[in-house]
Every structure is written in structure tokens, then in C-alpha cells.
Design a protein around this motif. Structure first.
Motif, PDB file in Angstrom:
ATOM      1  N   LEU A 395       0.851  -1.185   0.000  1.00  0.00           N
ATOM      2  CA  LEU A 395       0.000   0.000   0.000  1.00  0.00           C
ATOM      3  C   LEU A 395       0.886   1.234   0.000  1.00  0.00           C
ATOM      4  N   LEU A 396       0.601   2.169  -0.900  1.00  0.00           N
ATOM      5  CA  LEU A 396       1.422   3.371  -0.977  1.00  0.00           C
ATOM      6  C   LEU A 396       0.619   4.525  -1.546  1.00  0.00           C
ATOM      7  N   ARG A 397       1.116   5.728  -1.268  1.00  0.00           N
ATOM      8  CA  ARG A 397       0.605   6.950  -1.883  1.00  0.00           C
ATOM      9  C   ARG A 397       1.802   7.845  -2.219  1.00  0.00           C
ATOM     10  N   TYR A 398       1.870   8.279  -3.454  1.00  0.00           N
ATOM     11  CA  TYR A 398       2.935   9.176  -3.917  1.00  0.00           C
ATOM     12  C   TYR A 398       2.270  10.475  -4.355  1.00  0.00           C
ATOM     13  N   ASP A 399       2.484  11.527  -3.576  1.00  0.00           N
ATOM     14  CA  ASP A 399       1.793  12.800  -3.821  1.00  0.00           C
ATOM     15  C   ASP A 399       2.817  13.893  -4.120  1.00  0.00           C
ATOM     16  N   PRO A 400       2.903  14.345  -5.376  1.00  0.00           N
ATOM     17  CA  PRO A 400       3.891  15.372  -5.732  1.00  0.00           C
ATOM     18  C   PRO A 400       3.734  16.661  -4.944  1.00  0.00           C
TER      19      PRO A 400
END
Length: 465
Positions: A395-400
Motif C-alpha cells: 500500500l502506498l501513496r505518492y503525492d507530488p
């Protein structure tokens, strides 16, 4: 559902106090009820498995359908005449979202399908304003089986606009929808700019507020509701051109949806094209790790060691890491979610992706009938939890936006996996368990390969932290 006194009084039958639960203090006398549609239930048991209970008793139970069909009118009343009360709990929580209207119902997918809960969730969060481009595949079949569709509209005529394209061009198809909306939005703003100074003071003020709020749908909707009557009553005939495009005054939430066969394989070129753009579109990949709708062929999303058509002896190469590819751009919001493992993270990822002003990609782990889960798809949410716990899926979130604020854009939402449980997880699905019979010479080698790939994926993510 939450029912008020008037809705209680108009119930078509006496359903008894035992299944109407008072909500307690400060809730205005509201009562709570779970309502299943008995003539649409497919008997998969997923809701019974997942729905909690109290003191060891489940909130739902499976019973013979003939016992419940008599309540079909009650179900229709609940769905059609009981309002959705969403102001009681935070809409960032599982409980709050549970009271939101789903604009996606009764899909006709396989019983216990792992894809449809994500579609339902997206429709609850954004369904009023969604425009959906759906790739050919399972999701196009259960969403567009003429003359029925699970997508519905509310009493105000609001709901998703849904269209199906081909396998190979769906990303481009949805991209075109977004460009068309941009063109219409620019035209609306040009009409307002050219005529607002000649409008009545109150209308002019609202038009200027609308320009300033463009892109914020909730603000737009509030302003438009006040603005429309004033436009109709205005002496300025030119501003009334806005009435011809009334449905476009509130911005749309553009979604491009499909399976892994589309996103990882046949339509990948288009997906990459959209991710490389600066357009505000959301791509939802319902990742079953196999070509589900066309008969269970192996895809680039299939894991090493998995048995499928064209890899009958077990796939020998790793799953394509679409999240890593998308994150490499730097300007794309990327998330991997598994609802059964962490529903709060799933809700958060959907909301963050939709609010991000740029391309976003959500990869949603979706157990499928082709996996051959022991115990059946009624256990698919538990299977998602096990997949994350053993490191099979992260599970991951990559938010610029975080990087712009000087923070690490990557957030790993799953704990350090217990790889000791990895092979037990594989053996809980027939697509891996059959290896010992079909390819006994290489079963250990292939399972070790799958485990090694999982460790490499996790190590790549850890290095980014």
C-alpha cells in the motif's frame, strides 16, 4: 440508511423494532437500518463475511432467498424514498462514506467480485460529477450490459456519465473527454468575461465568484444554484447563453477505468501518454493480475509462478511495476490500494487522487474468480489483507504536492511485511497451489522467484523513503 420520523411513518410494512436501531443522543430521532435488495442478491456471502456484529453475532446472515423476496417492496422504498443523510459523520471515514449514496449498484459481476467495491466507492465519493471512460473488459461488461447499467442518477438528475471504448484506446478516449471539457469551460468563461459588467450587480458579483472558484466543484455548485435564477431573470440576453450549457457549469470529475490487461498491456501506450500530460484526469486500474474477461490469460501484471492461459506451467518473469513507472515522472499522483487491507487508506487515496490537479493513477488490488481463492470470493477482502501482510502487495501513496512542500512525496501505508507468510499466501490460491501438480520440477524455483520479486519491490520502495 438513516430514517427520520416521516420516512418511518411511510414504511410499506411493519419491519419490527429489532432491525431498526435508534442512533442515540443528538441524532434527531434517526434510526439505522441495513437494507439488502433481496431480488438482486447473488448469494456470494461477501457482505455477511465482511459486515461486523456485536457480542459474537454477525449483523447479517445468509437465509433462503424465498424468505426475503417478500421484502422487495421495502427495499425499493428504502432506495427510492429514504434520503441519504451525509452530515452526521466525517466523509473521510469508513462510517461516513457508508451513508453516502452509491451511484453504482447491482452490477451483475461475478458474485464476490474484487473490482466492484472500488467502482462503488468512487461513485459514492464523486458520482454526481463523474465522467467515465471505461476500457473493454470485465468492468465494461458489468457496467454496460444493455439495456441495464449499474450507474444511476438521483432525483436531481445527477449521476455518472459512462461510456465504453476499446481495449487499445480507452486512455486516449478519456483524455479526449477531458480536452472537450476544457474547451467548453473556456467558452463559458469567455461568455462571462464578455458580459458580466453589463449584468445586474448581484448577478455580476456571483459571476465573478464563479470565475474565482473555477475548479472547486462544491463552491461552483453553490454559486451556480444561486446564479441560475438570476441569469433567467436578467435583462442581459447575451449572458443567457450560459443556460444552453447549464450542465457544464459545474466542473466534471474525469475518470479512466479498466483492468490490468488494458492498463499494463494493450492500452499501456495510451495510459503512458495520459500520465505524461498535465491534464487533471484520474486513472483507476482494477488489477486482477490476469485477463479476467477474455478467459484468464496471463498479463504483464501477473506474478511469477502464477498459472494462467499462456503460462500454464507458471509465469517465469516478474509482475510489471506500473506504480514505479508512473512515479518516475515526478508529477503524477500514484497510489496502490487494497480495500480489505486498509479501507481508510483506500478512501484517502481516492480523495487525494481526485483533488490532485494533474494526472493520477490508482492501482486497486482486485481478487478474481481466476485466482481460485480457497473458500471462494466471499473471502476476497480477507485475502487482500493477507496479501499486504505478507508483502505480496504494498500500500502506498505518492503525492507530488508533498515534494513541493519540501517533504518526501512517497508514503508507505503498509507495515514491514512478514515474508515468512508469503508461501502460505500463495498456496491459498489455486493459481499457485496447482504448481506442485502441473510443474513439480520447478514449483520451488517459481515460488522463490515470486518471493524474490516481492522483496525487490519492497526494497525499491524502502530506498525511496
Amino acid at each position: 440508511f438513516l430514517l427520520d420520523e416521516e420516512e418511518m411513518a411511510n414504511l410499506p410494512e411493519n419491519i419490527g423494532d429489532d432491525i431498526l436501531v435508534p442512533m442515540g443522543k443528538d441524532m434527531g430521532g434517526l434510526v439505522y437500518r441495513i437494507q439488502v435488495s433481496p431480488d438482486n442478491c447473488v448469494g456470494c456471502g461477501l457482505c455477511v463475511t465482511e459486515c461486523p456484529g456485536k457480542k459474537g453475532e454477525k449483523a447479517l446472515e445468509m437465509v433462503p432467498v424465498k424468505e426475503e423476496l417478500k421484502h422487495a417492496k421495502l427495499a425499493d422504498y428504502m432506495y427510492e424514498h429514504v434520503s441519504y443523510k451525509i452530515d452526521k459523520y466525517p466523509l473521510t471515514t469508513v462510517k461516513g462514506v457508508g451513508f453516502m449514496r452509491p451511484y453504482f449498484e447491482v452490477s451483475g459481476a461475478c458474485g464476490g467480485c474484487g473490482e466492484t467495491p472500488y467502482y462503488r466507492l468512487a461513485s459514492q465519493l464523486f458520482g454526481k460529477d463523474m465522467m467515465i471512460a471505461n476500457a473493454t473488459g470485465c468492468s465494461s461488461i458489468y457496467s454496460g450490459s444493455t439495456p441495464s447499467t449499474p450507474c444511476n442518477i438521483d432525483k436531481d438528475g445527477q449521476g455518472p456519465a459512462w461510456a465504453n471504448s476499446l481495449f487499445e484506446d480507452n486512455a486516449e478516449f478519456g483524455f479526449g473527454m477531458k480536452l472537450a471539457e476544457n474547451y467548453k469551460a473556456d467558452h463559458l468563461l469567455s461568455v462571462i468575461e464578455a458580459n458580466k459588467d453589463d449584468c445586474e450587480p448581484e448577478l455580476k458579483e456571483l459571476l465573478e465568484e464563479y470565475i474565482a472558484s473555477k475548479g472547486n466543484r462544491e463552491q461552483e455548485r453553490t454559486i451556480v444554484d444561486k446564479m441560475l435564477p438570476l441569469i433567467i431573470a436578467s435583462k442581459n440576453e447575451e449572458i443567457k447563453e450560459l443556460l444552453d450549457q447549464e450542465g457544464d457549469l459545474v466542473s466534471k470529475s474525469q475518470w479512466i477505468v479498466g483492468g490490468d490487461g488494458w492498463a499494463y498491456d494493450i492500452g499501456y501506450g495510451g495510459v503512458d501518454h495520459v500520465l505524461a500530460s498535465d491534464q487533471n484526469v484520474n486513472i483507476l486500474v482494477l488489477d486482477t493480475e490476469v485477463y479476467s474477461n477474455t478467459g484468464g490469460q496471463s498479463s504483464k501484471s501477473s506474478q511469477a509462478g502464477s498459472i494462467a492461459k499462456f503460462t500454464a506451467g507458471g509465469k517465469t518473469v516478474a509482475k510489471k511495476d506500473l506504480a514505479q513507472i508512473a512515479m518516475a515522472y515526478g508529477h503524477v499522483y500514484v497510489a496502490q490500494v487494497a480495500m480489505g487491507a486498509n479501507p481508510m487508506q483506500t478512501i484517502k487515496a481516492f480523495k487525494e487522487a481526485e483533488s490532485y490537479n494533474g494526472p493520477s493513477l490508482i492501482i486497486a488490488y482486485s481478487p478474481c474468480m481466476e485466482h481460485g481463492i480457497k473458500g471462494g470470493l466471499s473471502n476476497h477482502q480477507r485475502q487482500q489483507k493477507d496479501a499486504v501482510a505478507c508483502g505480496y502487495f504494498n500500500l502506498l501513496r505518492y503525492d507530488p504536492r508533498l515534494e513541493d512542500a519540501g517533504k518526501n512525496p512517497l508514503q508507505l501505508d503498509s507495515k514491514e511485511p512478514d515474508f515468512n507468510k508469503f508461501k502460505d499466501f500463495l498456496l491459498s490460491e489455486n493459481r499457485f497451489a496447482q504448481l506442485s501438480k502441473i510443474n513439480p520440477e520447478h514449483v520451488e524455483e517459481l515460488m522463490e522467484k515470486c518471493l524474490a520479486d516481492a522483496k525487490k519491490r519492497r526494497a525499491r520502495l524502502d530506498r525511496m523513503l
